[in-house]
Write a protein that holds these residues in place. Structure first.
Motif, PDB file in Angstrom:
ATOM      1  N   ASN A  17       0.827  -1.212   0.000  1.00 50.12           N
ATOM      2  CA  ASN A  17       0.000   0.000   0.000  1.00 50.12           C
ATOM      3  C   ASN A  17       0.862   1.263   0.000  1.00 50.12           C
ATOM      4  O   ASN A  17       0.393   2.331   0.383  1.00 50.12           O
ATOM      5  CB  ASN A  17      -0.918   0.002   1.224  1.00 50.12           C
ATOM      6  CG  ASN A  17      -1.857  -1.188   1.246  1.00 50.12           C
ATOM      7  OD1 ASN A  17      -2.451  -1.538   0.234  1.00 50.12           O
ATOM      8  ND2 ASN A  17      -1.978  -1.814   2.412  1.00 50.12           N
ATOM      9  N   SER A  18       2.096   1.141  -0.436  1.00 49.46           N
ATOM     10  CA  SER A  18       3.055   2.239  -0.299  1.00 49.46           C
ATOM     11  C   SER A  18       3.267   2.989  -1.606  1.00 49.46           C
ATOM     12  O   SER A  18       2.686   2.669  -2.641  1.00 49.46           O
ATOM     13  CB  SER A  18       4.386   1.684   0.204  1.00 49.46           C
ATOM     14  OG  SER A  18       4.949   0.812  -0.773  1.00 49.46           O
ATOM     15  N   THR A  19       4.135   3.994  -1.540  1.00 48.25           N
ATOM     16  CA  THR A  19       4.571   4.732  -2.719  1.00 48.25           C
ATOM     17  C   THR A  19       5.840   4.065  -3.241  1.00 48.25           C
ATOM     18  O   THR A  19       6.847   3.989  -2.530  1.00 48.25           O
ATOM     19  CB  THR A  19       4.848   6.207  -2.382  1.00 48.25           C
ATOM     20  OG1 THR A  19       3.659   6.798  -1.849  1.00 48.25           O
ATOM     21  CG2 THR A  19       5.265   6.970  -3.640  1.00 48.25           C
ATOM     22  N   ILE A  20       5.778   3.589  -4.479  1.00 48.74           N
ATOM     23  CA  ILE A  20       6.858   2.760  -5.031  1.00 48.74           C
ATOM     24  C   ILE A  20       7.498   3.464  -6.223  1.00 48.74           C
ATOM     25  O   ILE A  20       6.817   3.817  -7.194  1.00 48.74           O
ATOM     26  CB  ILE A  20       6.314   1.384  -5.461  1.00 48.74           C
ATOM     27  CG1 ILE A  20       5.714   0.651  -4.258  1.00 48.74           C
ATOM     28  CG2 ILE A  20       7.421   0.546  -6.104  1.00 48.74           C
ATOM     29  CD1 ILE A  20       5.071  -0.680  -4.607  1.00 48.74           C
ATOM     30  N   GLY A  21       8.786   3.675  -6.163  1.00 45.28           N
ATOM     31  CA  GLY A  21       9.528   4.199  -7.301  1.00 45.28           C
ATOM     32  C   GLY A  21       9.850   3.081  -8.276  1.00 45.28           C
ATOM     33  O   GLY A  21      10.171   1.963  -7.860  1.00 45.28           O
ATOM     34  N   VAL A  22       9.748   3.360  -9.567  1.00 36.21           N
ATOM     35  CA  VAL A  22      10.021   2.344 -10.584  1.00 36.21           C
ATOM     36  C   VAL A  22      10.963   2.923 -11.634  1.00 36.21           C
ATOM     37  O   VAL A  22      11.051   4.138 -11.826  1.00 36.21           O
ATOM     38  CB  VAL A  22       8.717   1.844 -11.255  1.00 36.21           C
ATOM     39  CG1 VAL A  22       7.854   1.107 -10.249  1.00 36.21           C
ATOM     40  CG2 VAL A  22       7.938   3.006 -11.862  1.00 36.21           C
ATOM     41  N   VAL A  23      11.646   2.038 -12.304  1.00 34.89           N
ATOM     42  CA  VAL A  23      12.605   2.417 -13.346  1.00 34.89           C
ATOM     43  C   VAL A  23      12.222   1.715 -14.645  1.00 34.89           C
ATOM     44  O   VAL A  23      11.947   0.513 -14.647  1.00 34.89           O
ATOM     45  CB  VAL A  23      14.035   2.019 -12.939  1.00 34.89           C
ATOM     46  CG1 VAL A  23      15.011   2.302 -14.071  1.00 34.89           C
ATOM     47  CG2 VAL A  23      14.464   2.756 -11.677  1.00 34.89           C
ATOM     48  N   GLY A  24      12.188   2.471 -15.742  1.00 38.10           N
ATOM     49  CA  GLY A  24      12.038   1.848 -17.057  1.00 38.10           C
ATOM     50  C   GLY A  24      10.623   1.697 -17.566  1.00 38.10           C
ATOM     51  O   GLY A  24      10.388   0.907 -18.478  1.00 38.10           O
TER      52      GLY A  24
END
Length: 353
Positions: A167-174
């Motif tokens: 349920n969190s804020t997730i950083g993603v790449v690509g």
């Protein structure tokens, strides 16, 4: 008569089992037609334990891993991220600079998929890594059901849930196009649709923020270890071009030149992702101009080297162009410094030319 394929397979098996060292393996492979090319393809794909035995420990130290993890977490805290999903094969395609390997220190198959789920607090999890990762102890290895590999996206979701961050804020790449910090040739979103669709569907309450550009900038700031590795790669590249200058001559068959290049890389334990060198078939004519660019990968370091070489007699026009090229390179080397924009430097160099 033993087939060529069996001879190649036997040599690879003996290398993997420790019955041959690297030098003997390369020597024997060079005696088989097509063996040089085969060796170049095989060496980067060796399992981690074999690579360790044949070529030494991972290129970067545990301290380097701690430095990278600390910088990543500082960036995450600054951007309000609780977690990151960092995929494999979403960087420049460069040895240990592909994003997941950058975080894990290795462990992912060169052509395979994989990811690292990296929390702001707690231990990261390597997903679908084929070999042990030097800097990450937790992992979710590749899973097969009825002989079919389970899609990686589902394993990423499981890793996030294990960390309690669904349920969190997730950083993603690509996941986005046009993001700065990615290779200009593959800058079109680098996570496969099936993987990303599974992640989004499996984590409906998470907020995703693509930080590809920021992560690329973070990777661009090098430590002393990384700089040393890049310098070593550059020295191999310079040696490659010195070899080409010393051995290439009018009438030489370009097939021999290609073989010389391949052997130089193999003997130095290097590979090349960029091989922008055009060698037309047949003998080299007098006055022929070669433009060569190689992206050298060696022991965690990377460097691109370029060469413009005239074989035989040089025309007056080429001599004049050579003088201009040297003047521009000298100017660039003298004036490039921290805080300088490449665009501004290019404008200055165009004024000179």
């Amino acid at each position: 008569m033993i087939s060529m394929e069996k001879r190649l397979n036997d040599l690879v098996a003996r290398l993997s089992n420790g019955q041959l060292d690297r030098r003997e393996f390369l020597t024997r492979m060079a005696l088989i037609p097509g063996g040089v090319a085969a060796a170049a393809a095989v060496l980067p794909m060796l399992p981690a334990e074999t690579a360790h035995a044949q070529f030494g420990p991972p290129p970067f130290s545990p301290a380097e891993g701690e430095r990278r993890h600390a910088r990543i977490r500082a960036m995450m805290a600054d951007k309000g991220l609780d977690c990151m999903i960092i995929p494999h094969r979403a960087g420049d395609g460069v040895n240990l600079l592909q994003y997941a390997n950058y975080v894990s220190g290795g462990g992912f198959f060169i052509f395979g998929d994989g990811a690292v789920v990296f929390p702001l607090e707690g231990d990261p999890i390597a997903v679908a890594n084929r070999f042990p990762s030097p800097w990450i102890s937790r992992s979710k290895p590749v899973v097969f059901e009825d002989g079919v590999q389970v899609p990686m996206g589902h394993q990423i979701v499981e890793a996030v849930e294990e960390l309690g961050l669904e349920n969190s804020t997730i950083g993603v790449v690509g996941t986005v196009t046009g993001s700065e910090g990615l290779n200009e040739f593959i800058n079109d979103g680098l996570v496969t649709y099936s993987t990303w669709a599974a992640v989004v569907a499996g984590l409906p309450n998470a907020e995703f923020v693509d930080i590809s550009g920021d992560f690329g900038v973070l990777m661009a700031v090098k430590s002393e270890e990384e700089i040393t590795a890049c310098v070593n790669a550059a020295l191999i590249g310079e040696g490659l071009h010195e070899m080409m200058i010393e051995t290439t001559h009018v009438g030489m068959d370009t097939g021999e030149l290609r073989e010389n290049v391949a052997l130089h890389l193999l003997r130095n334990g290097a590979t090349a992702d960029v091989q922008a060198a055009f060698f037309p078939p047949g003998p080299i004519p007098d006055g022929y101009v070669f433009n060569s660019e190689y992206g050298i990968i060696h022991d965690g370091g990377y460097c691109q080297v370029t060469l413009c070489m005239v074989v035989g007699a040089m025309s007056a026009r080429m001599e004049a162009l050579t003088e201009v090229a040297h003047e521009l390179m000298d100017y660039g080397a003298e004036h490039l410094c921290a805080g300088k924009r490449f665009g501004d430097l290019m404008e200055e160099m165009e004024g000179i030319s």
